[in-house]
Design an enzyme around this catalytic site. Structure first.
Site, PDB file in Angstrom:
ATOM      1  N   ARG B 258       0.864  -1.177   0.000  1.00  0.00           N
ATOM      2  CA  ARG B 258       0.000   0.000   0.000  1.00  0.00           C
ATOM      3  C   ARG B 258       0.900   1.227   0.000  1.00  0.00           C
ATOM      4  NH1 ARG B 258      -0.880   2.561   4.656  1.00  0.00           N
ATOM      5  NH2 ARG B 258      -0.940   0.801   6.097  1.00  0.00           N
ATOM      6  N   HIS B 262      -2.905   4.495   5.255  1.00  0.00           N
ATOM      7  CA  HIS B 262      -4.005   3.551   5.482  1.00  0.00           C
ATOM      8  C   HIS B 262      -5.345   4.152   5.072  1.00  0.00           C
ATOM      9  CE1 HIS B 262      -6.714   0.762   7.518  1.00  0.00           C
ATOM     10  NE2 HIS B 262      -7.234   1.787   8.159  1.00  0.00           N
ATOM     11  N   TYR B 271       5.530   5.605  10.534  1.00  0.00           N
ATOM     12  CA  TYR B 271       5.897   4.205  10.766  1.00  0.00           C
ATOM     13  C   TYR B 271       6.680   3.535   9.631  1.00  0.00           C
ATOM     14  CZ  TYR B 271       1.350   3.593   8.370  1.00  0.00           C
ATOM     15  OH  TYR B 271       0.299   3.657   7.499  1.00  0.00           O
TER      16      TYR B 271
HETATM   17  C1  TPP Z   1     -12.111  -5.686  14.622  1.00  0.00           C
HETATM   18  C2  TPP Z   1     -11.444  -4.412  14.216  1.00  0.00           C
HETATM   19  N1  TPP Z   1     -10.424  -3.925  14.951  1.00  0.00           N
HETATM   20  C3  TPP Z   1      -9.816  -2.787  14.585  1.00  0.00           C
HETATM   21  C4  TPP Z   1     -10.219  -2.098  13.472  1.00  0.00           C
HETATM   22  C5  TPP Z   1      -9.517  -0.795  13.071  1.00  0.00           C
HETATM   23  N2  TPP Z   1      -8.780  -1.081  11.808  1.00  0.00           N
HETATM   24  C6  TPP Z   1      -9.315  -0.789  10.608  1.00  0.00           C
HETATM   25  S1  TPP Z   1      -8.368  -1.316   9.355  1.00  0.00           S
HETATM   26  C7  TPP Z   1      -7.193  -1.908  10.388  1.00  0.00           C
HETATM   27  C8  TPP Z   1      -5.994  -2.591   9.814  1.00  0.00           C
HETATM   28  C9  TPP Z   1      -6.341  -3.764   8.962  1.00  0.00           C
HETATM   29  O1  TPP Z   1      -5.188  -4.279   8.393  1.00  0.00           O
HETATM   30  P1  TPP Z   1      -5.218  -5.425   7.310  1.00  0.00           P
HETATM   31  O2  TPP Z   1      -6.195  -6.478   7.701  1.00  0.00           O
HETATM   32  O3  TPP Z   1      -3.833  -5.883   7.089  1.00  0.00           O
HETATM   33  O4  TPP Z   1      -5.808  -4.738   6.020  1.00  0.00           O
HETATM   34  P2  TPP Z   1      -5.234  -3.466   5.250  1.00  0.00           P
HETATM   35  O5  TPP Z   1      -5.927  -2.260   5.832  1.00  0.00           O
HETATM   36  O6  TPP Z   1      -3.778  -3.431   5.442  1.00  0.00           O
HETATM   37  O7  TPP Z   1      -5.620  -3.666   3.825  1.00  0.00           O
HETATM   38  C10 TPP Z   1      -7.551  -1.689  11.715  1.00  0.00           C
HETATM   39  C11 TPP Z   1      -6.726  -2.052  12.886  1.00  0.00           C
HETATM   40  C12 TPP Z   1     -11.302  -2.631  12.756  1.00  0.00           C
HETATM   41  N3  TPP Z   1     -11.783  -2.019  11.667  1.00  0.00           N
HETATM   42  N4  TPP Z   1     -11.882  -3.796  13.133  1.00  0.00           N
END
Ligand code: TPP
Lengths: 327, 344
Positions: B258, B262, B271
């Site tokens: 990415r 985010h 980071y």
């Molecule tokens: C259960 C839950 N905990 C925390 C969050 C906050 N949050 C949103 S996206 C994210 C990171 C997700 O990372 P990943 O699964 O690797 O997907 P990416 O965003 O990198 O595509 C977090 C911690 C959430 N949406 N749902």
């Protein structure tokens, strides 16, 4: 008119509805050859096979989540949670997912999922086999929370649950499973959600109670009747959404209200009912709204004296009725 | 870097045809990736101009998503996507206008009636399932959809997507466990972009690859080059075919990156280094597909410019459409909480 126990009402209704609708399947822990630890699904795998009566892995989150996915596809899943005490791992799937699917998709998607679970105390089940979880879930719009008390209501409401297009938390009081017997009409009927039932007519005061407590309230009403106190007993049956009209009509008639529930007193379903009465029937009241509920301790202790102390019963209800009648 | 690309392009001359894709398909893949990118870039701009409240981007993920979408039969198979899947849903048939309506929270918004934040995709008619914000919840639900497909004995398949961080959730384990026990027709696609907000993969799991986890469920775990649309297509297509044949689930890990924060609320400079980001930008999936298409003479400078102009037009149109759309009535908030109850 067959006489059934509450649990027989569950089993028979599941069987009959599965014959009617091939889209219904059941999943949960031990629901297959064992027929459930309470035997609520007894005999179903023999008739419908293991494609429709599916032993799940020991995993509540996915018992519900798989049900959600299947419901989204168009099936009618019945997800059994073995004890209500163990439903918490599925909380997110129930509350953030199932209950919000209609709203979050503006009605494009619906989630017709029935989640059945035995709840309640009085069975020496200790902290983790006795809990009343209804208030936690009755707080959630979009999720039906129902708690029938009699075989007749169990049949009618379970049939109804298998027809509505929103998720249903179907609470079965485990002590009432075999303790309670009753007539079930021969003709086919359903009991729509959101409709309370007047289980006993009376004029002096109203007792509102559901599940096992409804039966204790009827006992107590019988006892005080000998002393000329006429008690009306209302069974809300559906805890969300509540039938305010029936409750208010009764309280406006009797002018006194007692609410009984075996959940912790604070913020239980009875707190909401008390608030409704206070705001919508204040001018009709001749006494403060009273509640008999469990103390605010974490859950039902195992040892008999402590369990008895925790659980509301006919004696405690009778005492409260006499106090309220004398007010 | 460029030499590497040229070399690999020569090696993979007509790679798309070897995969059974026509020249038109290959160009359509490029178009979908490009359009998703241009929409995404405009959405960032609109956020920076304070025109919209939130944007979460799929930039860098276009190859993984378009490749996966091409492996499905549109409107026949099912998809349970996650918030980064704009290129995926676009390829499956969600329109740029619909995506812009969601960004602006306007009336008539297709996925949620403007109730959810943008990027919570849903399209009933296209079998794209409504999603929420808690990550990974879609994974066991997709197993449930696959359970229903098997129950109904259709030849459909369901694809569900998530990030590598999401594979730390219990939902992931429970979903794969069900799917493998019942040999369900589901493809689990992890778009591994190496960060869950700020947390790197090494702090999500003690194995090097998400795909390694498949072993524990007795299903195949396959790694795809998530920056190569043709490679992701190949791997997901194989998994879809396996599912259709009744052989069960597959876990696909598309390795990607990415290159942007985010979300519109994130600052990724806190980071990770700029060098790291720049290095990955050189591996950009759209650039890579363009170079491939040029190497096989399906694209040249003039045609590429034509594509760019067309994409700009489509994006402008979608933006204007959403700007001109009315806002929802406030009381619309009260609708669609429950269905109708029979009065019987
Ligand atoms: C259960 C839950 N905990 C925390 C969050 C906050 N949050 C949103 S996206 C994210 C990171 C997700 O990372 P990943 O699964 O690797 O997907 P990416 O965003 O990198 O595509 C977090 C911690 C959430 N949406 N749902």
């Amino acid at each position: 008119m067959p006489v059934l126990t509450n649990i027989e009402a569950v089993t028979r209704t599941l069987q009959e509805e599965m014959r009617r609708d091939p889209n219904i399947f059941i999943t949960g822990e031990d629901v297959g050859v064992r027929g459930g630890v309470f035997r609520a699904t007894k005999g179903l795998i023999e008739e419908f096979g293991d494609a429709r009566v599916v032993d799940s892995p020991l995993a509540e989150l996915s018992i519900v989540a798989v049900g959600i996915g299947a419901a989204l596809y168009g099936l009618r899943p019945v997800s059994e949670i073995q004890f209500a005490d163990f439903i918490a791992p599925a909380f997110n799937q129930i509350v953030n997912e199932a209950a919000r699917i209609r709203y979050r998709s503006n009605g494009a998607w619906t989630c017709p999922l029935v989640m059945r679970t035995p709840y309640g105390g009085g069975v020496s089940g200790g902290l983790y086999h006795s809990q009343s979880i209804e208030a936690t879930y009755a707080h959630i719009p979009g999720l039906y929370v129902v708690a029938p008390s009699t075989p007749r209501d169990t049949v009618g409401m379970l049939r109804y649950a298998l027809r509505v297009d929103d998720p249903v938390l179907f609470l079965e009081h485990k002590k009432a499973y075999r303790l309670i017997k009753g007539d079930v009409p021969d003709e086919y009927y359903t009991i729509p959600f959101g409709k309370a039932d007047v289980k006993r007519a009376g004029t002096d005061l109203t007792v509102i109670a559901y599940g096992l407590m409804m039966h204790y309230a009827l006992d107590a009403a019988e006892r005080v009747a000998r002393d000329g106190i006429s008690v009306e007993v209302i069974d809300p049956r559906t805890l969300n959404p509540l039938d305010k009209e029936t409750i208010l009509a009764s309280v406006k008639k009797t002018s006194k209200a007692l609410i009984v529930y075996e959940d912790n007193l604070t913020l239980g379903v009875g707190a909401e009912i008390a608030a409704i009465i206070a705001s919508d029937a204040f001018e009709w009241l001749d006494a403060p709204v009273m509640r008999v509920a469990a103390p605010d301790i974490p859950a039902v202790p195992f040892s008999q004296p402590m369990q008895d102390f925790f659980m509301p019963n006919a004696d405690k209800i009778e005492a409260a009725i006499r106090k309220l009648a004398a007010y | 870097m460029t030499t590497t690309f040229a070399d690999s392009a020569t090696q993979t001359q007509m790679q798309h045809r070897a995969l059974g894709l026509s020249d038109e398909h290959a160009l359509e893949m490029y178009w979908n990736m490009l359009l998703a990118r241009r929409l995404d870039e405009r959405m960032w701009i609109l956020h920076r101009q304070h025109q919209v409240a939130f944007h979460i981007s799929g930039i860098g993920h276009e190859a993984a998503q378009v490749g996966a979408a091409f492996a499905l039969k549109k409107g026949h198979d099912w998809a349970h996507p996650y918030y980064r899947d704009m290129a995926l849903v676009l390829t499956l048939g969600v329109t740029p206008r619909e995506l812009m309506l969601a960004l602006f929270g306007k009336q008539g918004e297709i996925s949620s009636g403007a109730r959810q934040m943008p990027a919570h995709f849903s399209h009933r008619a296209l079998n794209i399932v409504t999603g929420s914000s808690p990550v990974a919840t879609q994974i066991p639900q997709a197993a449930g959809i696959a359970f229903a497909i098997k129950y109904k004995r259709t030849d459909q398949v369901v694809l569900t997507c998530f990030g590598e961080g999401s594979t730390a959730e219990g939902d992931f384990h429970e979903g794969l466990n069900w799917a493998s026990i019942h040999k369900l027709p589901v493809v689990f696609l992890c778009e591994n972009n190496q960060y869950a907000i700020s947390v790197p993969t090494t702090k999500q799991m003690a194995v090097p690859n998400v795909a390694d986890r498949a072993l524990a469920y007795g299903i195949p775990g396959i790694i795809a080059d998530g920056n190569d649309v043709l490679d992701t297509y190949r791997v997901v297509r194989d998994a879809v075919e396996r599912a259709r044949r009744g052989e069960g689930a597959t876990l696909v890990e598309a390795k990607t990156y990415r290159p942007v924060p985010h979300s519109s609320d994130d600052d990724d400079r806190t980071y990770r280094s700029r060098e790291e980001v720049e290095e990955w930008k050189r591996k950009d999936p759209i650039l890579r597909m363009r170079q491939y298409l040029e190497s096989v003479k399906l694209l040249n400078e003039a045609k590429a410019q034509e594509y760019d102009a067309r994409a700009k037009q489509v994006v402008d149109d979608a933006e204007q459409f959403a700007r001109n759309a009315p806002l929802p009535r406030p009381e619309f908030a009260l609708e669609n909480v429950w269905g109708e109850l029979s009065k019987a």
